[in-house]
Motif scaffolding. Sequence first.
Motif, mmCIF file in Angstrom:
data_model
loop_
_atom_site.group_PDB
_atom_site.id
_atom_site.type_symbol
_atom_site.label_atom_id
_atom_site.label_comp_id
_atom_site.label_asym_id
_atom_site.label_seq_id
_atom_site.Cartn_x
_atom_site.Cartn_y
_atom_site.Cartn_z
ATOM 1 N N LEU A 115 0.834 -1.210 0.000
ATOM 2 C CA LEU A 115 0.000 0.000 0.000
ATOM 3 C C LEU A 115 0.867 1.258 0.000
ATOM 4 N N SER A 116 1.999 1.201 0.652
ATOM 5 C CA SER A 116 2.940 2.320 0.611
ATOM 6 C C SER A 116 3.447 2.529 -0.813
ATOM 7 N N LEU A 117 3.801 1.442 -1.495
ATOM 8 C CA LEU A 117 4.235 1.538 -2.891
ATOM 9 C C LEU A 117 3.120 2.124 -3.752
ATOM 10 N N ILE A 118 1.895 1.701 -3.530
ATOM 11 C CA ILE A 118 0.754 2.224 -4.287
ATOM 12 C C ILE A 118 0.648 3.734 -4.115
ATOM 13 N N SER A 119 0.768 4.199 -2.891
ATOM 14 C CA SER A 119 0.714 5.643 -2.628
ATOM 15 C C SER A 119 1.839 6.384 -3.340
ATOM 16 N N ILE A 120 3.026 5.826 -3.296
ATOM 17 C CA ILE A 120 4.191 6.428 -3.964
ATOM 18 C C ILE A 120 3.945 6.520 -5.472
ATOM 19 N N ILE A 121 3.455 5.438 -6.056
ATOM 20 C CA ILE A 121 3.186 5.431 -7.497
ATOM 21 C C ILE A 121 2.163 6.496 -7.852
ATOM 22 N N ARG A 122 1.097 6.579 -7.085
ATOM 23 C CA ARG A 122 0.070 7.588 -7.370
ATOM 24 C C ARG A 122 0.640 8.998 -7.237
ATOM 25 N N ASN A 123 1.443 9.225 -6.208
ATOM 26 C CA ASN A 123 2.061 10.546 -6.042
ATOM 27 C C ASN A 123 2.957 10.890 -7.230
ATOM 28 N N ALA A 124 3.747 9.927 -7.678
ATOM 29 C CA ALA A 124 4.629 10.157 -8.823
ATOM 30 C C ALA A 124 3.812 10.459 -10.077
ATOM 31 N N CYS A 125 2.739 9.715 -10.285
ATOM 32 C CA CYS A 125 1.892 9.949 -11.463
ATOM 33 C C CYS A 125 1.247 11.333 -11.397
ATOM 34 N N LEU A 138 1.530 14.447 -14.035
ATOM 35 C CA LEU A 138 0.364 15.149 -14.579
ATOM 36 C C LEU A 138 0.439 16.652 -14.317
ATOM 37 N N GLU A 139 1.100 17.026 -13.228
ATOM 38 C CA GLU A 139 1.253 18.441 -12.887
ATOM 39 C C GLU A 139 2.429 19.096 -13.590
ATOM 40 N N GLY A 140 3.113 18.344 -14.468
ATOM 41 C CA GLY A 140 4.152 18.939 -15.290
ATOM 42 C C GLY A 140 5.574 18.499 -15.016
ATOM 43 N N LYS A 141 5.786 17.711 -13.975
ATOM 44 C CA LYS A 141 7.127 17.220 -13.686
ATOM 45 C C LYS A 141 7.512 16.163 -14.726
ATOM 46 N N ALA A 200 13.855 6.283 -13.915
ATOM 47 C CA ALA A 200 14.565 5.442 -12.940
ATOM 48 C C ALA A 200 13.666 5.076 -11.763
ATOM 49 N N ASP A 201 12.865 6.028 -11.286
ATOM 50 C CA ASP A 201 11.955 5.730 -10.184
ATOM 51 C C ASP A 201 10.878 4.731 -10.607
ATOM 52 N N PHE A 202 10.359 4.893 -11.815
ATOM 53 C CA PHE A 202 9.354 3.943 -12.296
ATOM 54 C C PHE A 202 9.963 2.544 -12.436
ATOM 55 N N LYS A 203 11.211 2.461 -12.831
ATOM 56 C CA LYS A 203 11.882 1.157 -12.873
ATOM 57 C C LYS A 203 11.973 0.570 -11.468
ATOM 58 N N ASP A 204 12.234 1.426 -10.482
ATOM 59 C CA ASP A 204 12.264 0.957 -9.092
ATOM 60 C C ASP A 204 10.878 0.507 -8.632
ATOM 61 N N LYS A 214 12.023 1.994 0.817
ATOM 62 C CA LYS A 214 12.356 3.047 1.794
ATOM 63 C C LYS A 214 12.923 4.282 1.080
ATOM 64 N N ASN A 215 13.792 4.066 0.111
ATOM 65 C CA ASN A 215 14.339 5.196 -0.658
ATOM 66 C C ASN A 215 13.241 5.938 -1.401
ATOM 67 N N LEU A 216 12.304 5.199 -1.948
ATOM 68 C CA LEU A 216 11.193 5.826 -2.679
ATOM 69 C C LEU A 216 10.279 6.602 -1.726
ATOM 70 N N GLN A 217 10.087 6.077 -0.517
ATOM 71 C CA GLN A 217 9.255 6.770 0.482
ATOM 72 C C GLN A 217 9.865 8.132 0.827
ATOM 73 N N GLU A 218 11.174 8.196 0.855
ATOM 74 C CA GLU A 218 11.840 9.453 1.170
ATOM 75 C C GLU A 218 11.676 10.479 0.054
ATOM 76 N N LYS A 219 11.504 10.017 -1.192
ATOM 77 C CA LYS A 219 11.345 10.899 -2.341
ATOM 78 C C LYS A 219 9.896 11.329 -2.553
ATOM 79 N N TYR A 220 8.967 10.443 -2.230
ATOM 80 C CA TYR A 220 7.552 10.695 -2.523
ATOM 81 C C TYR A 220 6.697 10.679 -1.272
#
Length: 184
Positions: free
Chosen positions: A15-25, A29-32, A37-41, A178-184
């Motif tokens: 569920l944490s990964l799901i939240s991270i993926i949604r945040n990244a998406c 969508l907001e222009g970033k 590399a993160d999507f590969k992770d 854990k690294n992804l949680q720190e980014k997103y």
Amino acid sequence: MDIIDLMIKEHDNVLSLISIIRNACCQVLEGKELPIADFKDFITVAKVYADGHHHKKEEQILFREMLNEMGDMAVNIIKNGMIVEHEMGRYRIMELERTLNDFANEPNTMNKLFVITNAVSWADLLEHHIQRENNVVYPLARRSLKKETLQLVASESMAFEEDEKEKEKRDMALSLLKNLQEKY
């Protein structure tokens, strides 16, 4: 630790990964820029941890015993539900990986859309799947399996957890998470 509680804890990580993926998406969508590399992770954690570790344990241990002991009810829930959803999740991740490669080779809006679509599709599928397992399948297993069977499931699951290769893969995926949680 109770093996069902461990599986629920593993669901919390997914569920944490799901939240991270949604945040990244949403950030894309907001222009970033789409962070390839993160999507590969994300894909690595989904394949290694959610599917390769967690689903493997469910399919090879818990679901096997539910099918052996619970009859038609388990066939309907496990074979026609949970296993089908596991396969759907594998397909979504395969498609995410394919579309991410397409985007890396040709970074256009359509390929970006396909990456986001597959990422969010996997996230939605797994979120609902986890709710069904936590609220229906696991309580059913606790109520319906014999005490000895639950002990066998726990024993085999703990042996699986202690396998050196499994620990190495699990720990690598959790470190990535854990690294992804720190980014997103």
